[in-house]
Enzyme design. Structure first.
Site, mmCIF file in Angstrom:
data_model
loop_
_atom_site.group_PDB
_atom_site.id
_atom_site.type_symbol
_atom_site.label_atom_id
_atom_site.label_comp_id
_atom_site.label_asym_id
_atom_site.label_seq_id
_atom_site.Cartn_x
_atom_site.Cartn_y
_atom_site.Cartn_z
ATOM 1 N N HIS A 106 -5.408 -3.786 -1.688
ATOM 2 C CA HIS A 106 -5.158 -2.838 -2.933
ATOM 3 C C HIS A 106 -5.191 -3.420 -4.134
ATOM 4 O O HIS A 106 -4.789 -2.944 -5.172
ATOM 5 C CB HIS A 106 -3.877 -2.075 -2.530
ATOM 6 C CG HIS A 106 -3.942 -1.012 -1.485
ATOM 7 N ND1 HIS A 106 -4.711 0.304 -1.862
ATOM 8 C CD2 HIS A 106 -3.756 -1.086 -0.305
ATOM 9 C CE1 HIS A 106 -4.901 0.892 -0.602
ATOM 10 N NE2 HIS A 106 -4.190 0.162 0.368
ATOM 11 N N LYS B 206 -12.380 -0.257 -0.791
ATOM 12 C CA LYS B 206 -11.447 0.414 -1.666
ATOM 13 C C LYS B 206 -12.269 0.413 -2.767
ATOM 14 O O LYS B 206 -13.275 1.307 -3.213
ATOM 15 C CB LYS B 206 -10.139 -0.063 -1.461
ATOM 16 C CG LYS B 206 -9.594 0.160 -0.109
ATOM 17 C CD LYS B 206 -7.949 -0.363 -0.244
ATOM 18 C CE LYS B 206 -7.476 0.150 1.143
ATOM 19 N NZ LYS B 206 -8.105 -0.557 2.578
ATOM 20 N N SER C 115 0.743 -1.293 0.104
ATOM 21 C CA SER C 115 0.159 0.147 0.166
ATOM 22 C C SER C 115 0.692 1.350 -0.061
ATOM 23 O O SER C 115 0.258 2.268 -0.439
ATOM 24 C CB SER C 115 -0.879 0.072 1.321
ATOM 25 O OG SER C 115 -0.228 -0.243 2.381
#
Length: 394
Positions: free
Chosen positions: A208, A239, A180
């Site tokens: 991610h 996300k 990240s």
């Protein structure tokens, strides 16, 4: 009171080191342009990779779920908090990920805490990349397993650790799929190969990578064609998926075990129905089209190349996470502040999240950014980068 004096001393120390920051209160929903103190600001620090927070299909699903189920689920999953919308989400998540089953948690952070603490015991060993996310670190701390750390993406060191831990009942190799802070990708094929050679379990946190890597955003396992060879896939719904939550995808037996042993799952009220419906709609959007993911990667690759041509140090980035390495925490904070004055929000990332001399602003490019947005960002970064001596190219 004495304890307040201690807290105040900590805060003063953070201010001296340039590590203190106030929370920004935004006046509009998550998007490419957001309002802060009445100003329109280009947002380049959001995890909203695909722009799904404002997608019509997701908003419609949330509204319909509120009308049908109300605003809350009323209980933990093991009592009355599992509604049919939760079950449908898990079924379609598992199909999307190519696994037997999936289990949804209330957040990505608690997913790692719950899964690691549940499947690791005192006779086991957990082997973790040194740059893994804080949720992995905290999850490991909750176990009694032997803890081993290998240097970032160092496969030679990982093999040494595997050789030296063969006495343990089971070994679990834990890695982020996409790291990240640097935006680099784990060498998952090499990790899997070593795991198979030394009879270890592979555990990948795709926070991610979910919605970013792989066909239609299926994650790092799909990206490398490793279906059936990665035992535990962790994903986030917070996300690229556009809502909130986390999940474990893997074997049906793993799901059944976690239902009985993962404490965050057992002792937290389940997702509000509207959130579950939103996540389900997002999975269907991804399943049915690759356009958003393709646009995300076009924007990211183009923007990274432009930054590098200007002379910025973008570290090891190879994904839509693109750091600009500045160094000193105070200088990094000032760089971020100057960008904000120019109308660009790029969050400073400082020690202890990264090494003391590796302060950076972390840029995240999204599928929603237009060519005009990215041109504005480049102009602002070039101007401020020259002021700070970060670029010298004429």
């Amino acid at each position: 009171m004495k304890y307040l004096d201690d807290l105040a001393a900590d805060i003063e120390g953070w201010k001296r080191d340039g590590r203190y920051r106030t929370i920004k209160v935004w006046e509009s929903g998550s998007g490419t342009w957001m309002y802060l103190n009445g100003r329109r600001i280009l947002q380049m620090s959001s995890n909203n990779y695909l722009g799904l927070t404002d997608h019509p299909a997701l908003k419609k699903a949330a509204i319909e779920a509120i009308e049908k189920y109300g605003v809350g689920s009323g209980s933990v999953r093991t009592i009355t908090g599992t509604l049919d919308i939760h079950e449908q989400l898990e079924l379609e998540l598992a199909a999307f990920k190519g696994t037997e089953a999936a289990l949804v948690f209330q957040s990505g952070f608690t997913t790692n805490q719950g899964a690691l603490s549940a499947i690791l015991g005192a006779d086991d060993a957990v082997i973790s990349d040194e740059l893994n996310h804080a949720s992995i670190i905290d999850g490991i701390r909750l176990t009694k397993a032997a803890r081993k750390i290998y240097a970032h993406k160092d496969m030679n060191q990982l093999e040494v650790v595997l050789k030296n831990t063969q006495k343990h009942r089971k070994r679990i190799i834990v890695t982020d799929g996409v790291f990240s802070m640097d935006g680099d990708i784990a060498p998952l094929p090499d990790i899997v190969q070593l795991a198979e050679a030394y009879d270890a379990i592979v555990y990948v946190d795709d926070a991610h990578a979910s919605g970013v890597l792989g066909k239609n955003g299926k994650g790092s396992t799909d990206h490398f064609g490793l279906h059936g060879r990665v035992h535990v896939q962790i994903g986030t719904l917070s996300k690229a998926i556009g809502a909130v939550g986390g999940y474990v995808a893997g074997a049906q037996l793993l799901k059944e075990h976690l239902i009985h042993s993962a404490r965050p799952f057992l002792f937290s009220t389940s997702q509000p129905p509207a959130v579950a419906a939103t996540c389900l709609a997002a999975i269907r959007v991804l399943r049915d089209s690759s356009d958003l993911v393709a646009r995300l990667w076009h924007n990211a690759d183009t923007f990274r190349s432009s930054l590098q041509r200007l002379g910025f140090d973008t570290g090891a980035s190879e994904t839509p996470i693109i750091p600009i390495i500045v160094g000193d925490p105070i200088r990094t904070t000032h760089f971020s502040d100057r960008l904000l004055e120019e109308g660009l929000f790029a969050q400073s990332i400082l020690y202890p999240t990264v090494a003391m001399d590796k302060g950076r602003v972390r840029l995240i490019v999204t599928a929603q950014h237009t060519e005009e947005d990215l041109a504005f960002a480049l102009d602002s970064l070039e101007k401020v980068g020259r002021e700070f001596g970060l670029i010298y190219i004429s």
